[in-house]
Design a protein around this motif. Sequence first.
Motif, PDB file in Angstrom:
ATOM      1  N   THR A   2       0.841  -1.198   0.000  1.00  8.34           N
ATOM      2  CA  THR A   2       0.000   0.000   0.000  1.00  8.34           C
ATOM      3  C   THR A   2       0.876   1.249   0.000  1.00  8.34           C
ATOM      4  O   THR A   2       2.101   1.158   0.053  1.00  8.34           O
ATOM      5  CB  THR A   2      -0.897  -0.001   1.253  1.00  8.34           C
ATOM      6  N   GLY A  29     -11.650   1.414   5.422  1.00 14.11           N
ATOM      7  CA  GLY A  29     -12.955   0.833   5.132  1.00 14.11           C
ATOM      8  C   GLY A  29     -13.970   1.222   6.179  1.00 14.11           C
ATOM      9  O   GLY A  29     -13.944   2.336   6.720  1.00 14.11           O
ATOM     10  N   VAL A 116      -5.318  -2.876   6.247  1.00 14.87           N
ATOM     11  CA  VAL A 116      -5.958  -2.814   4.931  1.00 14.87           C
ATOM     12  C   VAL A 116      -6.281  -4.225   4.437  1.00 14.87           C
ATOM     13  O   VAL A 116      -7.390  -4.496   3.973  1.00 14.87           O
ATOM     14  CB  VAL A 116      -5.063  -2.050   3.921  1.00 14.87           C
ATOM     15  N   ALA A 117      -5.335  -5.143   4.576  1.00 18.37           N
ATOM     16  CA  ALA A 117      -5.547  -6.524   4.134  1.00 18.37           C
ATOM     17  C   ALA A 117      -6.644  -7.204   4.951  1.00 18.37           C
ATOM     18  O   ALA A 117      -7.478  -7.933   4.401  1.00 18.37           O
ATOM     19  CB  ALA A 117      -4.242  -7.307   4.224  1.00 18.37           C
ATOM     20  N   GLU A 119      -9.189  -5.799   6.545  1.00 16.72           N
ATOM     21  CA  GLU A 119     -10.491  -5.229   6.196  1.00 16.72           C
ATOM     22  C   GLU A 119     -11.007  -5.828   4.893  1.00 16.72           C
ATOM     23  O   GLU A 119     -12.187  -6.158   4.771  1.00 16.72           O
ATOM     24  CB  GLU A 119     -10.372  -3.705   6.097  1.00 16.72           C
ATOM     25  N   LYS A 120     -10.128  -6.025   3.930  1.00 16.96           N
ATOM     26  CA  LYS A 120     -10.538  -6.601   2.644  1.00 16.96           C
ATOM     27  C   LYS A 120     -10.878  -8.084   2.761  1.00 16.96           C
ATOM     28  O   LYS A 120     -11.802  -8.575   2.116  1.00 16.96           O
ATOM     29  CB  LYS A 120      -9.436  -6.404   1.606  1.00 16.96           C
ATOM     30  N   ALA A 121     -10.119  -8.797   3.591  1.00 16.64           N
ATOM     31  CA  ALA A 121     -10.281 -10.248   3.698  1.00 16.64           C
ATOM     32  C   ALA A 121     -11.449 -10.674   4.587  1.00 16.64           C
ATOM     33  O   ALA A 121     -11.902 -11.815   4.496  1.00 16.64           O
ATOM     34  CB  ALA A 121      -8.992 -10.875   4.238  1.00 16.64           C
ATOM     35  N   PRO A 123     -14.942  -9.233   5.356  1.00 13.49           N
ATOM     36  CA  PRO A 123     -16.115  -8.352   5.319  1.00 13.49           C
ATOM     37  C   PRO A 123     -17.145  -8.703   6.390  1.00 13.49           C
ATOM     38  O   PRO A 123     -18.000  -7.889   6.716  1.00 13.49           O
ATOM     39  CB  PRO A 123     -16.672  -8.564   3.907  1.00 13.49           C
TER      40      PRO A 123
END
Length: 137
Positions: A2, A29, A116-117, A119-121, A123
């Motif tokens: 990032t 997020g 960041v990872a 939050e994406k992984a 939900p």
Amino acid sequence: MTNDFRILLKEDMRNDETGERWFQDIEIGSVFFFSVQASTLHDSTPPALLDDVMAYEAFQVTLQIRHGVYNFGKRGAWQHLEDKPWWPLFEAESPVLTVAANLPVATVQQVYEDLVACEKAHPEMTTKKCLRSLSVC
């Protein structure tokens, strides 16, 4: 990788007389607030008000879970981060807030990337109500 977290820092308040400064929280997020601070008021290296954020060796970092995000059980936000090597450097201030002092730049960058990872992984960390209306979060 990032962005370098330091380029995301936006000054919110500064008092040159006292050496105090606050950066805005970085929202990750609908899950986390990532607060990175450095000034005479914070546990940073150096503990001074520098104009160039790239000149700091270490920062004070606060992680906070947004309202509406699970923080307990299998879907809890903290449980997804507890295996990270930097996690023991943080001290819980409350069930939704944890703080670390004098984190080196490379560690802060890793924390940011891991948030960041995560939050994406995952939900599932946010409630359906939270996902429908971020103003509720």
